[in-house]
Design a protein around this motif. Structure first.
Motif, short mmCIF file in Angstrom:
data_model
loop_
_atom_site.label_atom_id
_atom_site.label_comp_id
_atom_site.label_asym_id
_atom_site.label_seq_id
_atom_site.Cartn_x
_atom_site.Cartn_y
_atom_site.Cartn_z
N UNK A 63 1.36 -5.00 -3.53
CA UNK A 63 0.79 -3.87 -4.29
C UNK A 63 1.52 -3.72 -5.63
N UNK A 64 1.00 -4.38 -6.64
CA UNK A 64 1.63 -4.35 -7.96
C UNK A 64 1.69 -2.94 -8.54
N UNK A 65 0.64 -2.15 -8.30
CA UNK A 65 0.61 -0.79 -8.83
C UNK A 65 1.68 0.09 -8.17
N UNK A 66 1.98 -0.19 -6.92
CA UNK A 66 3.05 0.54 -6.24
C UNK A 66 4.39 0.24 -6.88
N UNK A 67 4.65 -1.02 -7.18
CA UNK A 67 5.91 -1.40 -7.82
C UNK A 67 6.02 -0.77 -9.20
N UNK A 68 4.92 -0.76 -9.94
CA UNK A 68 4.93 -0.13 -11.26
C UNK A 68 5.25 1.35 -11.16
N UNK A 145 4.45 -1.85 2.94
CA UNK A 145 5.06 -3.16 3.21
C UNK A 145 5.58 -3.79 1.92
N UNK A 146 4.90 -3.55 0.81
CA UNK A 146 5.40 -4.04 -0.47
C UNK A 146 6.76 -3.43 -0.78
N UNK A 147 6.91 -2.14 -0.55
CA UNK A 147 8.19 -1.47 -0.79
C UNK A 147 9.27 -1.92 0.18
N UNK A 148 8.87 -2.22 1.41
CA UNK A 148 9.84 -2.75 2.38
C UNK A 148 10.32 -4.14 1.96
N UNK A 152 14.69 -3.33 -4.20
CA UNK A 152 15.29 -2.12 -4.75
C UNK A 152 15.67 -1.10 -3.68
N UNK A 153 14.75 -0.84 -2.73
CA UNK A 153 15.04 0.13 -1.67
C UNK A 153 14.50 -0.36 -0.33
N UNK A 154 14.68 -1.62 -0.07
CA UNK A 154 14.14 -2.24 1.13
C UNK A 154 14.61 -1.53 2.41
N UNK A 155 15.90 -1.26 2.49
CA UNK A 155 16.45 -0.65 3.72
C UNK A 155 15.81 0.70 4.01
N UNK A 156 15.51 1.45 2.96
CA UNK A 156 14.88 2.76 3.16
C UNK A 156 13.45 2.62 3.66
N UNK A 157 12.70 1.66 3.12
CA UNK A 157 11.27 1.58 3.42
C UNK A 157 10.93 0.75 4.66
N UNK A 158 11.84 -0.11 5.12
CA UNK A 158 11.52 -0.92 6.32
C UNK A 158 11.14 -0.05 7.52
N UNK A 159 11.89 1.02 7.86
CA UNK A 159 11.47 1.84 9.00
C UNK A 159 10.10 2.48 8.80
N UNK A 160 9.76 2.79 7.56
CA UNK A 160 8.45 3.38 7.29
C UNK A 160 7.34 2.34 7.38
N UNK A 178 -6.23 4.98 2.84
CA UNK A 178 -5.59 5.16 1.53
C UNK A 178 -4.67 6.38 1.49
N UNK A 179 -3.62 6.23 0.70
CA UNK A 179 -2.67 7.32 0.49
C UNK A 179 -2.06 7.15 -0.89
N UNK A 180 -0.84 7.66 -1.07
CA UNK A 180 -0.19 7.62 -2.37
C UNK A 180 0.43 6.25 -2.63
N UNK A 181 0.93 6.08 -3.84
CA UNK A 181 1.46 4.78 -4.28
C UNK A 181 2.64 4.31 -3.45
N UNK A 182 3.40 5.25 -2.88
CA UNK A 182 4.55 4.86 -2.06
C UNK A 182 4.22 4.87 -0.56
N UNK A 183 2.95 4.84 -0.24
CA UNK A 183 2.54 4.76 1.16
C UNK A 183 2.48 6.08 1.89
N UNK A 184 2.64 7.20 1.17
CA UNK A 184 2.57 8.52 1.81
C UNK A 184 1.11 8.82 2.17
#
Length: 267
Positions: A63-68, A145-148, A152-160, A178-184
Motif C-alpha cells: 500500500x504505497x498510499x499508506x507509506x506516504x 500488512x504493509x506497515x508490518x 520504520x515501525x514493524x514491531x508495533x504493527x506486526x501484532x495488528x 476498507x478503513x483508514x490509511x494505517x489500517x484502522x
C-alpha cells in the motif's frame, strides 16, 4: 483476484514459509513485500491465524498510499489551537452535544458500565470519522500488512497485522474491507489488534461490528476502561485519566484536544 489464483498464491506462501527458516524481514520498498509475506505466513500460522486469514494475507498488496501517509503526519506537529481548528473542534463539540442529548440513555448506560463519560467517547468518534461520515478508503489488510513489513515501525504493527488476519478468520472483516490509511477500522478507527481484543457486541446481534455505531462506541469505552480508566476521576491534562487517552493516540496534541472537547460536550 480469482479463488484459484488466491489458492495458488497461498500455496506458494505455505511452501516458501515452510522452506525458509528465517523470520520475516522488514523492508523499505515494495520490492521485498512478497518475500516478506511468504515468511510472515508462517509466523501468522504459529500465532493462530487460519486458512481465511492466510488467504487474505496472500492477496494483500503493498500500500504505497499508506507509506506516504505514514511519512507525512503533519497535523500532529501543529500547535493545539491550529490542530483544533484544522480538525473542526467547534463542529465536533456542537454536533456532539446534540448526539449526546438524542441518545442520552445509551451514553448513560455506557458510563454506568465502563465509567467513561459520554463526552470523551463522542469526542473520539467525532475526531476519528466525523461521527461515521468517513471511515476510510484503504483496504485494511493491505494497509496493516504493509506497515508490518515496513521497517520504520514493524514491531508495533506486526501484532495488528496478526489481529487483522484473525478478524478475517472470524468474519468481522475481509480482504476488501476498507478503513483508514494505517489500517484502522470502523466508527472510531480501531487498530485491528485492539479491535480483536476489546470488541464489544453492544447491540447483541451475535457479532462485533465496528461499522455499527453501538458496537464501536461500546468497544471504545471498554478499551479505555481496560487500559486503566478510573470512573469518576478527571481527564484533563494533569488529572488521573488524561494519561489513559494516550493509550488511544500517542500524539500529545490529540490527547489535549479530546480532553478539551470531551469536557465541552459534557458541559
Amino acid at each position: 483476484m480469482g479463488y484459484l489464483f488466491k489458492a495458488a498464491v497461498t500455496a506458494v506462501i505455505f511452501t516458501s514459509s515452510t522452506v525458509a527458516a528465517q523470520a520475516a524481514t522488514c523492508g523499505n520498498t515494495s520490492s521485498g513485500f512478497n518475500a516478506w509475506k511468504a515468511a510472515f505466513a508462517s509466523e501468522a500460522q504459529r500465532a493462530g491465524v487460519g486458512q481465511r486469514g492466510i488467504q487474505a494475507l496472500a492477496s494483500s498488496q503493498y500500500a504505497s498510499k499508506t507509506i506516504a501517509a505514514d511519512r507525512n503526519q503533519k497535523s500532529f506537529k501543529y500547535s493545539l489551537d491550529k490542530f483544533m481548528k484544522v480538525r473542526g473542534a467547534p463542529t465536533i463539540v456542537s454536533q456532539g452535544r446534540k448526539r449526546k442529548a438524542k441518545n442520552a440513555s445509551f451514553f448513560e448506560a455506557l458510563e454506568r458500565q465502563y465509567g467513561v463519560p459520554a463526552g470523551v467517547i463522542i469526542a473520539i468518534h467525532g475526531m476519528e470519522t466525523g461521527f461515521g461520515r468517513f471511515m476510510g478508503d484503504s483496504r485494511i489488510v493491505s494497509a496493516i500488512t504493509t506497515l508490518a513489513y515496513d521497517c520504520r515501525r514493524s514491531a508495533f504493527f506486526v501484532p495488528h497485522a496478526i489481529g487483522a488476519l484473525k478478524l478475517v478468520d472470524k468474519g468481522a472483516i475481509d480482504s476488501s474491507t476498507k478503513g483508514a490509511k494505517h489500517g484502522e477500522l470502523g466508527h472510531t478507527q480501531f487498530l485491528p489488534g485492539n479491535a480483536l481484543k476489546y470488541g464489544i457486541d453492544a447491540n447483541r446481534d451475535g457479532r462485533v461490528n465496528f461499522y455499527t455505531e453501538a458496537d464501536a462506541l461500546a468497544s471504545t469505552a471498554n478499551f479505555l476502561r481496560q487500559k486503566g480508566w478510573k470512573p469518576g476521576a478527571g481527564f484533563q491534562e494533569g488529572q488521573t485519566n488524561f494519561k489513559i487517552i494516550k493509550q488511544w493516540n500517542a500524539a500529545g496534541v490529540y490527547q489535549k484536544a479530546i480532553a478539551i472537547m470531551g469536557a465541552e460536550i459534557d458541559g
